[in-house]
Design a protein around this motif. Structure first.
Motif: not given
Length: 82
Positions: A46-56
């Motif tokens: 999921w994080l691979l497609s959710a860059e903003l969440v990954s950065q957060a």
């Protein structure tokens, strides 16, 4: 994660690097409210497609006060000399 990156050396692709980073960040996720189970593999995918969440996640993980609480107050200089 770093060991895996070092083992591959220059042969690592951008996509492989992204997957390794997502796997590392997934280890920081304790729970979620999605229907899928909160497993490291599901979170990394999921994080691979959710860059903003990954950065957060990285921003939150680097805030020491979230993990260590308030810093102790400075000690007093002691009694004053007369």
């Amino acid at each position: 994660m770093e060991r895996q990156r070092a083992e591959k050396g220059d042969r690592i692709t951008f996509e492989e690097g992204q997957a390794l980073e997502a796997k590392g960040r997934a280890a920081l996720v304790k729970a979620w409210s999605f229907e899928d189970a909160c497993t490291p593999d599901n979170v990394a995918a999921w994080l691979l497609s959710a860059e903003l969440v990954s950065q957060a996640i990285i921003v939150a993980a680097t805030q020491d006060e979230r993990f260590f609480g308030k810093p102790s107050t400075d000690s007093s200089p002691g009694p004053k000399a007369k």
